[in-house]
Design a protein around this motif. Structure first.
Motif, PDB file in Angstrom:
ATOM      1  N   GLY A 334       0.578  -1.214  -0.028  1.00 50.90           N
ATOM      2  CA  GLY A 334      -0.036   0.001  -0.008  1.00 50.90           C
ATOM      3  C   GLY A 334       0.833   1.224   0.010  1.00 50.90           C
ATOM      4  O   GLY A 334       2.055   1.349  -0.426  1.00 50.90           O
ATOM      5  N   THR A 335       0.278   2.211   0.310  1.00 52.50           N
ATOM      6  CA  THR A 335       0.823   3.557   0.268  1.00 52.50           C
ATOM      7  C   THR A 335       2.217   3.527   1.261  1.00 52.50           C
ATOM      8  O   THR A 335       3.268   4.422   0.858  1.00 52.50           O
ATOM      9  CB  THR A 335      -0.027   4.963   0.527  1.00 52.50           C
ATOM     10  OG1 THR A 335      -0.720   4.598   2.065  1.00 52.50           O
ATOM     11  CG2 THR A 335      -1.132   4.816  -0.274  1.00 52.50           C
ATOM     12  N   ILE A 336       2.222   3.140   2.383  1.00 54.24           N
ATOM     13  CA  ILE A 336       3.413   3.363   3.176  1.00 54.24           C
ATOM     14  C   ILE A 336       4.502   2.368   2.790  1.00 54.24           C
ATOM     15  O   ILE A 336       5.531   3.028   2.667  1.00 54.24           O
ATOM     16  CB  ILE A 336       2.973   2.861   4.475  1.00 54.24           C
ATOM     17  CG1 ILE A 336       2.002   3.576   5.275  1.00 54.24           C
ATOM     18  CG2 ILE A 336       4.321   2.656   5.427  1.00 54.24           C
ATOM     19  CD1 ILE A 336       1.460   3.280   6.733  1.00 54.24           C
ATOM     20  N   ALA A 337       3.992   1.236   1.933  1.00 52.74           N
ATOM     21  CA  ALA A 337       5.190   0.429   1.393  1.00 52.74           C
ATOM     22  C   ALA A 337       5.845   1.137   0.437  1.00 52.74           C
ATOM     23  O   ALA A 337       6.971   0.997   0.171  1.00 52.74           O
ATOM     24  CB  ALA A 337       4.740  -0.758   1.016  1.00 52.74           C
ATOM     25  N   GLN A 338       5.008   1.751  -0.623  1.00 51.23           N
ATOM     26  CA  GLN A 338       5.474   2.650  -1.388  1.00 51.23           C
ATOM     27  C   GLN A 338       6.295   3.752  -1.239  1.00 51.23           C
ATOM     28  O   GLN A 338       7.335   4.153  -1.919  1.00 51.23           O
ATOM     29  CB  GLN A 338       4.399   2.922  -2.550  1.00 51.23           C
ATOM     30  CG  GLN A 338       3.562   1.854  -3.061  1.00 51.23           C
ATOM     31  CD  GLN A 338       4.409   0.943  -4.162  1.00 51.23           C
ATOM     32  OE1 GLN A 338       5.533   1.118  -4.717  1.00 51.23           O
ATOM     33  NE2 GLN A 338       3.881  -0.550  -4.243  1.00 51.23           N
ATOM     34  N   ALA A 339       5.986   4.537  -0.117  1.00 50.13           N
ATOM     35  CA  ALA A 339       6.588   5.323   0.270  1.00 50.13           C
ATOM     36  C   ALA A 339       7.925   5.090   1.183  1.00 50.13           C
ATOM     37  O   ALA A 339       9.168   5.589   0.672  1.00 50.13           O
ATOM     38  CB  ALA A 339       5.859   6.321   1.550  1.00 50.13           C
ATOM     39  N   GLN A 340       8.162   3.888   1.692  1.00 54.91           N
ATOM     40  CA  GLN A 340       9.386   3.414   2.020  1.00 54.91           C
ATOM     41  C   GLN A 340      10.107   2.998   1.070  1.00 54.91           C
ATOM     42  O   GLN A 340      11.482   3.292   1.158  1.00 54.91           O
ATOM     43  CB  GLN A 340       9.112   2.120   3.102  1.00 54.91           C
ATOM     44  CG  GLN A 340       8.368   2.839   4.316  1.00 54.91           C
ATOM     45  CD  GLN A 340       7.776   1.610   5.175  1.00 54.91           C
ATOM     46  OE1 GLN A 340       7.648   0.459   4.754  1.00 54.91           O
ATOM     47  NE2 GLN A 340       7.916   1.906   6.462  1.00 54.91           N
TER      48      GLN A 340
END
Length: 345
Positions: A334-340
Motif C-alpha cells: 500500500g501507500t506506506i510500503a511505496q513511500a518506504q
C-alpha cells in the motif's frame, strides 16, 4: 452507471431542501429542473453532490460545498480547460457570469453531467494512461496569469499534520475510553501501529528540512491525484477532477502518486510508472521530494480522519468508511510500503 465525477461527497443527504436547490438553479442559471437526485458518494463530509434533470432530460452535476472554500479551486480548472486541456471539466457560469453561487449556507458549483466511474472501479486503458501523463505535463508547464497566480497557495513544507498526528497518538495512549465504537477501533489501531506512524513523521520531518534548505522549482500542481479523482467514461475517456487542493509546489507533489499505491492497484508500480511517463516525458525527479510527499500524504490522511473520528461522533455512515481509509494505508504494497520504497531509493 452514471456517478459523481468529483469523487468527493458526503454519504448522507445534507439539510437543504430539494425545492431550495431547484429554485436556486432556476434563479442563478436560468435552468428549469424537474428532478434531482442526491448521490451518496465520496469521502468529504463537507461536500454533497446531485444529478439534476431538465424537462428535456439534459443532465447536470451540482456540487454543494459547506464552509469556506478556495475560489482558485474553481477558477483554475476553468482556465486550464480554456487552454485546451480537454481532460479537465470546466464549471458552468451563472447568468451573471460567475462560476459559483451561494445557496442556503452552501457554495454551489454547476457542471455538465458526464457518466462514468472513478479509477478505483474502472481501470484506465493504456492509451489513456499515456494521455493522462501528457495532460499532467501540460498542467505543470502552464503559465498562469497574475490574477490566478496570486491566489494559489505555495508549498512551505509545514509540520502542521505531523504535529497533529503526534497529538492524536498521545490522545489514544491516555486511559480515557472512547464511547463511540468507531473511535475506539481507530484508537486501538493507532496504538498497534504507533512505532510505524512515529517513523513516518520523523522521516517527513527530515525530508521537509532538506527541501526547505534547498527548495526545488515550483509549478502548478493538482495536489490530490489518486484514482478517485480520475473520472473514466464508458468509452474510456477520462477527466482529472477535484481541484480543491491546487498548489504551487514541486512537480513531485503530483508525480508521487504515480507508482505510489494511489491509482487503484490495477497495475504494479513499475507498470504504472512506465506507461504514465510515455505521455509525461522523461524528466529528472527529486528523490527527496518524492519520498517526502508520499510520507506527508499518508500523515495528512491519518490526521484528517483522526480529527473526524476521535474529536467528534458525527458523520453517520461516513465514519466506518473513514476508518477503512486510515487502515488501507497500511495494507501490503500500500501507500506506506511505496513511500518506504521511494525513501530507500
Amino acid at each position: 452507471m452514471a456517478v459523481d465525477f468529483t469523487a468527493v461527497s458526503m454519504l448522507e443527504k445534507p439539510d437543504i431542501a430539494d425545492e431550495t436547490i431547484i429554485t436556486g438553479i432556476q434563479l442563478n442559471y436560468g435552468l428549469t429542473i424537474h428532478h434531482l437526485a442526491f448521490l451518496p458518494l465520496g469521502a468529504d463530509v463537507n461536500t454533497a453532490v446531485y444529478r439534476l434533470h431538465t424537462p428535456e432530460d439534459t443532465l447536470y452535476f451540482l456540487k454543494l460545498r459547506r464552509g469556506p472554500f478556495a475560489e482558485v479551486s474553481i477558477i483554475l480548472p476553468r482556465f486550464l480547460h480554456d487552454l485546451g486541456i480537454e481532460q479537465i471539466i470546466a464549471p458552468l457560469p451563472t447568468r451573471a457570469g460567475q462560476l459559483w453561487t451561494a445557496m442556503e449556507g452552501y457554495t454551489a458549483v454547476l457542471y455538465p453531467f458526464i457518466a462514468g466511474e472513478d479509477g478505483y472501479h474502472v481501470a484506465l486503458p493504456d492509451r489513456q494512461w499515456v494521455a493522462f501523463g501528457a495532460a499532467l505535463r501540460r498542467v505543470h508547464t502552464a503559465v498562469l496569469p497574475p490574477h490566478i497566480l496570486a491566489h494559489i497557495r505555495r508549498e512551505t513544507y509545514p509540520a502542521t499534520f505531523r504535529t497533529a498526528v503526534r497529538g492524536f497518538l498521545a490522545q489514544v495512549n491516555r486511559e480515557e475510553p472512547f464511547v463511540d465504537a468507531i473511535a475506539a477501533e481507530l484508537a486501538a489501531f493507532l496504538r498497534a501501529r504507533q512505532d510505524e506512524i512515529e517513523h513516518l513523521c520523523r522521516r517527513a520531518d527530515d525530508l521537509a528540512h532538506r527541501l526547505q534548505v534547498q527548495p526545488p522549482e515550483l509549478t502548478i500542481c493538482h495536489a490530490d491525484i489518486h484514482a478517485g479523482n480520475l473520472h473514466i467514461t464508458p468509452d474510456g475517456a477520462f477527466f482529472l477532477v477535484d481541484w480543491d487542493e491546487a498548489l504551487l509546489a514541486p512537480k513531485e507533489r503530483d508525480l508521487m502518486s504515480i507508482g505510489g499505491g494511489l491509482m487503484g492497484g490495477w497495475r504494479s508500480a513499475a507498470e504504472e510508472t512506465a506507461v504514465f511517463y510515455q505521455g509525461y516525458g522523461a524528466v529528472p525527479l527529486n528523490a527527496a521530494a518524492l519520498a517526502y510527499y508520499r510520507y506527508e500524504r499518508i500523515i495528512q490522511d491519518i490526521a484528517a480522519y483522526c480529527q473526524e473520528l476521535l474529536l467528534t461522533a458525527v458523520g453517520g455512515e461516513d465514519r466506518a468508511q473513514s476508518l477503512h481509509y486510515v487502515k488501507s494505508n497500511f495494507a501490503p504494497n500500500g501507500t506506506i510500503a511505496q513511500a518506504q520504497a521511494a525513501d530507500a531509493r
